[in-house]
Design an enzyme around this catalytic site. Structure first.
Site, PDB file in Angstrom:
ATOM      1  N   GLY A  91       0.804  -1.212   0.000  1.00  0.00           N
ATOM      2  CA  GLY A  91       0.000   0.000   0.000  1.00  0.00           C
ATOM      3  C   GLY A  91       0.840   1.267   0.000  1.00  0.00           C
ATOM      4  O   GLY A  91       2.065   1.232  -0.176  1.00  0.00           O
ATOM      5  N   GLN A  92       0.166   2.400   0.205  1.00  0.00           N
ATOM      6  CA  GLN A  92       0.815   3.696   0.117  1.00  0.00           C
ATOM      7  C   GLN A  92       0.771   4.383   1.489  1.00  0.00           C
ATOM      8  O   GLN A  92       1.018   3.731   2.506  1.00  0.00           O
ATOM      9  CB  GLN A  92       0.134   4.496  -0.994  1.00  0.00           C
ATOM     10  CG  GLN A  92       0.231   3.762  -2.343  1.00  0.00           C
ATOM     11  CD  GLN A  92      -0.267   4.573  -3.506  1.00  0.00           C
ATOM     12  OE1 GLN A  92       0.015   5.759  -3.645  1.00  0.00           O
ATOM     13  NE2 GLN A  92      -1.018   3.932  -4.389  1.00  0.00           N
ATOM     14  N   THR A  94      -0.858   6.058   4.780  1.00  0.00           N
ATOM     15  CA  THR A  94      -2.094   6.076   5.551  1.00  0.00           C
ATOM     16  C   THR A  94      -1.833   6.740   6.897  1.00  0.00           C
ATOM     17  O   THR A  94      -0.681   6.942   7.293  1.00  0.00           O
ATOM     18  CB  THR A  94      -2.678   4.666   5.734  1.00  0.00           C
ATOM     19  OG1 THR A  94      -4.021   4.775   6.221  1.00  0.00           O
ATOM     20  CG2 THR A  94      -1.858   3.855   6.715  1.00  0.00           C
ATOM     21  N   CYS A 200      -3.692   6.618   0.575  1.00  0.00           N
ATOM     22  CA  CYS A 200      -3.608   5.491  -0.374  1.00  0.00           C
ATOM     23  C   CYS A 200      -3.472   5.960  -1.820  1.00  0.00           C
ATOM     24  O   CYS A 200      -3.789   5.225  -2.755  1.00  0.00           O
ATOM     25  CB  CYS A 200      -4.810   4.572  -0.222  1.00  0.00           C
ATOM     26  SG  CYS A 200      -4.929   3.859   1.432  1.00  0.00           S
TER      27      CYS A 200
END
Length: 242
Positions: A91-92, A94, A200
């Site tokens: 993921g990115q 958060t 995200c």
């Protein structure tokens, strides 16, 4: 509060093989520093991989912070107002903070199904079934990670697309077929803290972030924990208090 599994949740069940011990269910009441949580997850995952410990779900809250997954882009960190941690999860960027229920899910896929995509689908189904206990319809999207809810009360997109808000994020890592990291569900966090990042990597203005409180549901963290445990047991199998 009753729970009736949807057809999609039934198809996403991710049970351990017969005879496996129940999953330990741990809850931390105080805020847990991120470094401490990461170290404990790493230790437990290694123990499970060696056959020395039971699977575990750990519910907690963090102090305000941002984490960067393996796909994080530097430009998505807009305002580093809180500590930033690079992590090996997928993921990115958060945000984590008080009022958000974190669930770190440390499971042995060798006891279940060695299929990471199916595991992620089971996590999504778990969140959606827990939300259904509060009459919130969570949905998955093929092009966007996490669990989303439609917001017809908000401005639509430029092409008339209905606005949608993310209510839960998912980011996992798998090592030796043992999972760690997990999910975060927004119960009543300060939603302005998400403005320090592009959550995200989603930039479209009609996609935002919401919480149960933002949706007009002043439920307690305990209420959420009860719903999450019931839904988890239906999808992943029995638990026992740690």
């Amino acid at each position: 509060m009753t729970l009736q599994l949807s057809r999609s949740a039934l198809s996403a069940r991710f049970l351990a093989r017969p005879g496996s011990p129940p999953v330990e269910w741990a809850v931390s009441d105080a805020l847990v520093p991120y470094e401490q949580a990461l170290a404990e997850m790493e230790t437990r995952a290694a123990q499970i991989a060696r056959g020395e410990a039971a699977e575990r779900v750990w519910l907690l809250e963090h102090p305000p912070l941002y984490t960067a997954g393996t796909s994080a882009k530097p430009g998505d960190l807009l305002d580093a107002r809180f500590p930033v941690f690079e992590t090996g999860r997928g993921g990115q960027f958060t945000y984590h903070g008080p009022g958000q229920r974190i669930a770190y899910v440390i499971l042995d896929l060798k006891r279940r199904k060695q299929d990471v995509r199916a595991f992620v689908a089971a996590l999504e189904a778990w969140i959606m079934e827990a939300l259904a206990a509060f009459n919130v319809r969570g949905e998955r999207r093929e092009d966007r990670v996490g669990v989303w809810t439609r917001r017809p009360d908000k401005p639509a997109g430029l092409s008339g697309e209905m606005a949608e808000d993310k209510i839960a994020a998912i980011g996992i890592r798998v090592r030796q077929w043992v999972t760690f990291h997990g999910i975060s569900l927004n119960v009543e966090p300060d939603l302005t803290h998400f403005s320090g990042i592009t959550p995200c990597g989603v930039r479209d203005r009609h996609y935002g972030v919401t919480s149960l409180a933002d949706l007009g549901l002043p439920v307690t963290m305990h209420d959420v924990d009860v719903a999450m445990r019931r839904a988890f047991e239906e999808i992943f199998g029995p638990t026992v208090a740690a």
